[in-house]
Design an enzyme around this catalytic site. Structure first.
Site, PDB file in Angstrom:
ATOM      1  N   ARG A 129       1.056  -0.894  -0.258  1.00 40.59           N
ATOM      2  CA  ARG A 129       0.185  -0.334  -0.168  1.00 40.59           C
ATOM      3  C   ARG A 129       1.159   1.391  -0.070  1.00 40.59           C
ATOM      4  O   ARG A 129       1.805   1.165   0.402  1.00 40.59           O
ATOM      5  CB  ARG A 129      -0.901  -0.284   0.560  1.00 40.59           C
ATOM      6  CG  ARG A 129      -1.885   1.024   1.042  1.00 40.59           C
ATOM      7  CD  ARG A 129      -2.741   0.811   2.220  1.00 40.59           C
ATOM      8  NE  ARG A 129      -2.664   1.470   3.623  1.00 40.59           N
ATOM      9  CZ  ARG A 129      -2.564   2.397   3.879  1.00 40.59           C
ATOM     10  NH1 ARG A 129      -3.071   2.734   3.285  1.00 40.59           N
ATOM     11  NH2 ARG A 129      -2.248   2.284   5.403  1.00 40.59           N
ATOM     12  N   LYS A 192       3.688  -7.955  11.893  1.00 40.76           N
ATOM     13  CA  LYS A 192       3.591  -7.934  10.101  1.00 40.76           C
ATOM     14  C   LYS A 192       3.655  -9.397   9.456  1.00 40.76           C
ATOM     15  O   LYS A 192       4.596  -9.645   9.376  1.00 40.76           O
ATOM     16  CB  LYS A 192       3.643  -6.724   9.460  1.00 40.76           C
ATOM     17  CG  LYS A 192       2.869  -6.834   8.138  1.00 40.76           C
ATOM     18  CD  LYS A 192       3.632  -5.301   7.242  1.00 40.76           C
ATOM     19  CE  LYS A 192       2.324  -5.049   5.775  1.00 40.76           C
ATOM     20  NZ  LYS A 192       2.670  -4.217   5.668  1.00 40.76           N
ATOM     21  N   ARG A 329       0.735   3.739  13.288  1.00 42.51           N
ATOM     22  CA  ARG A 329       1.863   3.841  14.168  1.00 42.51           C
ATOM     23  C   ARG A 329       1.212   3.287  15.524  1.00 42.51           C
ATOM     24  O   ARG A 329       0.354   4.350  15.825  1.00 42.51           O
ATOM     25  CB  ARG A 329       3.066   4.074  13.828  1.00 42.51           C
ATOM     26  CG  ARG A 329       4.024   4.041  12.557  1.00 42.51           C
ATOM     27  CD  ARG A 329       4.247   2.767  12.752  1.00 42.51           C
ATOM     28  NE  ARG A 329       5.364   2.458  11.271  1.00 42.51           N
ATOM     29  CZ  ARG A 329       4.627   2.323  10.106  1.00 42.51           C
ATOM     30  NH1 ARG A 329       3.310   1.648  10.545  1.00 42.51           N
ATOM     31  NH2 ARG A 329       5.460   1.665   8.885  1.00 42.51           N
TER      32      ARG A 329
END
Length: 331
Positions: A129, A192, A329
């Protein structure tokens, strides 16, 4: 099923031979492939140049650092059920592409039907992205794109529903702590594990072609991950994850995606929203949200019915953010 250039046929054949993780002598490889020992060495070097770890042990031969499960369109198709078995048509399996999403966007413009799937063993220019690169070394990970068509722009919040489908598929494979981060990250233990990239183009007949890209780290060597700017993990490092079949996981994702997509124009995000909230790893977390040059800090208090992020800002109001170029974040 189809293949494309990027890895020579000889190197693909050698990779298939070595995929079992056992030792294979140079003499045996040369005999089975009809080439010289020098030719075997050149193919080994081709694989190494693409990031495949190949060990050479005198007196024993060559083997991979770990066994590999190569993509197999027939295995994936055979594991599809229900709506997916009816809706998923061509499953393209490529040795290498620049980007599975880019390839499928081109195929969409050429008239490829909804339900076309594109997979690659490696991406040379994988996309994340906001223009980020997606680290895509050869073999071991999932680079999946699926083409769907909508008769109107009725796909608001789709990335969240796709995230729910991805988590369902992972949990069905025993990854019980798989989770999500708004708007498109798949997580495990706040690291992630994967990501979702949805790209859309309007068509002359008034329909919209939507390409849904999912990348998942299954076995990502450290040396390939230096450019990743956040904590990451792969299935090989998760308890129970090393034994997950790549082909079965892909089929499981398609089995979850197809019925969701088939009804999405009618249902929208609503049937998936509460489940998404239950998977959201950053619910209630202190966070910063950056949009362009502006940064807001506060506490994440959920998502709206349209899938917008809700941030209770330190300066007072609750602000809504669409995905766009937003970066989130945790603090």
């Amino acid at each position: 099923m189809s293949t494309t250039a990027g890895l020579s046929a000889a190197a693909r054949s050698l990779l298939s031979l070595l995929a079992d993780g056992g030792f294979h002598s140079g003499e045996a490889i040369a005999a089975s492939s009809g080439c010289s020992r020098t030719g075997v060495w050149k193919r080994i070097e081709e694989l190494r140049a693409l990031g495949v770890e190949v060990y050479a042990v005198p007196g024993m031969g060559y083997r991979l650092a770990h066994p590999l499960e190569l993509l197999d369109g027939k295995v994936i198709a055979g594991a599809l059920t229900g709506t997916a078995a009816e809706a998923i048509g061509l499953i393209e399996v490529h040795a290498q592409l620049a980007s599975t999403n880019d390839h499928l966007m081109r195929r969409a413009a050429e008239g490829a039907p909804a339900g076309t799937v594109c997979l690659a063993e490696r991406q040379s220019a994988g996309k994340g992205r906001i223009g980020r690169a997606w680290v895509s070394p050869l073999c071991g990970n999932v680079y999946l794109s699926l083409l769907w068509r909508f008769g109107r722009a009725g796909f608001s919040g789709l990335s969240l529903a796709v995230g729910v489908a991805a988590v369902r598929a992972l949990r069905a494979q025993g990854i019980s702590d798989a989770a999500l981060k708004w708007p498109n990250d798949v997580l495990w233990s706040r690291r992630k594990l994967g990501g979702i990239l949805i790209e859309v183009t309007g068509e002359a007949n008034g329909q919209y072609a939507v390409v849904i890209g999912i990348g998942l780290n299954m076995n990502l060597p450290d040396r390939h991950a230096g450019s990743i700017d956040q904590d990451w993990v792969d299935l090989a490092r998760i308890p129970g994850g090393a034994g997950v079949s790549r082909n079965r996981l892909i089929a499981g994702m398609l089995n979850e995606l197809a019925p969701m997509l088939a009804g999405y124009e009618t249902t929208g995000l609503a049937p998936y929203l509460e489940e998404w909230r239950g998977y959201h790893s950053f619910e209630g977390a202190q966070a910063s949200v950056q949009q362009g040059d502006r940064v807001w800090t506060g506490r994440i208090v959920g998502v709206s019915a349209e899938g917008l992020l809700l941030l209770a800002c330190e300066d007072g109001p609750v602000r809504e953010f669409a995905s766009g170029d937003v970066r989130v974040r945790a603090l």
